[in-house]
Write an enzyme that holds these catalytic residues in place. Sequence first.
Site, PDB file in Angstrom:
ATOM      1  CG  HIS A 121      -1.795  -1.038   1.501  1.00 12.84           C
ATOM      2  ND1 HIS A 121      -1.412  -2.185   2.154  1.00 12.84           N
ATOM      3  CD2 HIS A 121      -3.106  -1.179   1.214  1.00 12.84           C
ATOM      4  CE1 HIS A 121      -2.449  -2.997   2.258  1.00 12.84           C
ATOM      5  NE2 HIS A 121      -3.493  -2.419   1.695  1.00 12.84           N
ATOM      6  CG  ASP A 169       1.840  -0.845   3.478  1.00 14.88           C
ATOM      7  OD1 ASP A 169       1.251  -0.601   4.536  1.00 14.88           O
ATOM      8  OD2 ASP A 169       1.372  -1.573   2.572  1.00 14.88           O
ATOM      9  CD  GLU A 198      -7.503  -8.543  -0.652  1.00 19.47           C
ATOM     10  OE1 GLU A 198      -7.449  -8.815   0.562  1.00 19.47           O
ATOM     11  OE2 GLU A 198      -6.518  -8.147  -1.305  1.00 19.47           O
ATOM     12  CD  GLU A 200      -7.021 -11.912   3.136  1.00 15.75           C
ATOM     13  OE1 GLU A 200      -7.274 -12.102   4.348  1.00 15.75           O
ATOM     14  OE2 GLU A 200      -6.703 -10.799   2.662  1.00 15.75           O
ATOM     15  CG  HIS A 229     -10.716 -11.093   2.929  1.00 14.20           C
ATOM     16  ND1 HIS A 229     -10.259 -10.113   2.066  1.00 14.20           N
ATOM     17  CD2 HIS A 229     -10.200 -10.781   4.145  1.00 14.20           C
ATOM     18  CE1 HIS A 229      -9.509  -9.244   2.732  1.00 14.20           C
ATOM     19  NE2 HIS A 229      -9.458  -9.654   4.005  1.00 14.20           N
ATOM     20  CG  ASP A 247      -3.924 -11.023  -0.644  1.00 13.76           C
ATOM     21  OD1 ASP A 247      -3.131 -10.943  -1.600  1.00 13.76           O
ATOM     22  OD2 ASP A 247      -4.324 -10.041  -0.010  1.00 13.76           O
ATOM     23  CG  ASP A 289      -8.870 -11.063   7.829  1.00 13.51           C
ATOM     24  OD1 ASP A 289      -8.539 -12.229   7.645  1.00 13.51           O
ATOM     25  OD2 ASP A 289      -8.765 -10.171   6.975  1.00 13.51           O
ATOM     26  CG  ASP A 309      -4.717 -11.060   7.741  1.00  8.46           C
ATOM     27  OD1 ASP A 309      -5.406 -11.663   6.917  1.00  8.46           O
ATOM     28  OD2 ASP A 309      -4.823  -9.835   7.945  1.00  8.46           O
ATOM     29  CG  ASP A 338      -3.006  -9.882   3.324  1.00  7.02           C
ATOM     30  OD1 ASP A 338      -2.417  -9.366   4.296  1.00  7.02           O
ATOM     31  OD2 ASP A 338      -4.111  -9.489   2.923  1.00  7.02           O
TER      32      ASP A 338
END
Length: 434
Positions: free
Chosen positions: A103, A106, A234, A270, A273, A298, A309, A311, A341
């Site tokens: 991003h 980031d 996404e 993802e 998700h 992802d 989530d 991750d 991710d």
Amino acid sequence: MTDFFADISPIRFAPEAEDDLSFRHYDPDEVVVGKRLEDHLRFSVAWWHGFAWPGGDPFGGQTFDRPWFPDRAGGDTMAAAKLKADAAFEMFAILGQPFFCFHDADIRPEGDGFAGNTANLEEMVDYIGAKMEAGGPRLLWGTANLFSHRRYMAGAATNPDPDVFAFAAATVKTCIDATHRLGGANYVLWGGREGYETLLNTDLARERQQAGRFLCMAVEYARKIGFEGAILIEPKPQEPTKHQYDYDVATVYGFLKDFGLEGEVCVNVEQGHAILAGHSFEHELALAASLGIFGSIDMNRNDYQSGWDTDQFPNDVPEVARAYYEVLRAGGFTTGGTNFDAKLRRQSLDPVDLIAAHVGAMDVCARGLKAAARMLEDGALEAARAARYAGWDGSDLLDLDLAAIAERVEEQGLNPAPVSGRQERLENIVNRYV
């Protein structure tokens, strides 16, 4: 240069190694169904979880102590951003993966409004671009963070304030520019807060139109400047909003059809998700492929005892194999790839934990893809699938109307008996490979 990953050597393929910093299954040059494993998997490291995330959760703040974090940076945020980039490319060299993702927030520090953000982004794109030219990995995709800053608390494209919409649109323009300059293979739009918290103050029709026009603008601009990569959405069902407009693959497809973008935009699916939406990862991948909008993935996992989530890095080979089976059935990746991710657990404090997490995940994916390739190559599942629908081969039934079908049923005296779906036997076939 930094000393953040000091004394960690580049990861090698060593199947018999006893340490946890060797690949046992991922040999990038191994040829699987006519293609190198690296070219099948197209691994990517996510800049945000690896280098920007402080190790917090909903009930506690920062646990990680990184030298580029604001409390360690001494006030020079640009120097900290460049130090972060230095550490990132050092990790990329250790792992040897071909891609990374980011991003805008980031890689660049927050500036003084839009002009400051843009200037900081452009400076960091120059800095990262030089590292890429020196032999670093390529950019799988770039995206804009339109959810973290407080200005986006009511969304970006769907915000009730047109000034926020304008700020978000301008930010996406700069991020598409950055992705294009760095040779990105894709551009992703993730509406992290494109949804509602209560219907009591929400105009669904208005917000849907705003989101549709916003996406059209992004596609139009990308093509105008000559960006040839894929544009991806996404899907995510909830968290942080009560209901997100990009709930799942099916919802996104309906949205794309509504605005005439189904030929222009695909999806980045993802695992976490998919689970939050009440689906499986392979379901979302298979549906995306059947609708012609499969783009990229992802790769991560959620904790099935948590309702949010998490991750985490993937570690379930059978689940990963089923996912890659659908990827291979779809023809494999073109511009897309496998982006991790995924983030460390907040108690995993050491730099070597970050390396080991990616090494393990890359091995899990390699095992999964090789199992999926064997399943597809051997053909047992596809033969069973073809046999199940064999009665439709050459049938004209879909060309008839109800009256004609009823007449045929009566003339032929049809009284069909049910046929076994053989689910357990099919699951046994999968278990031969994983």
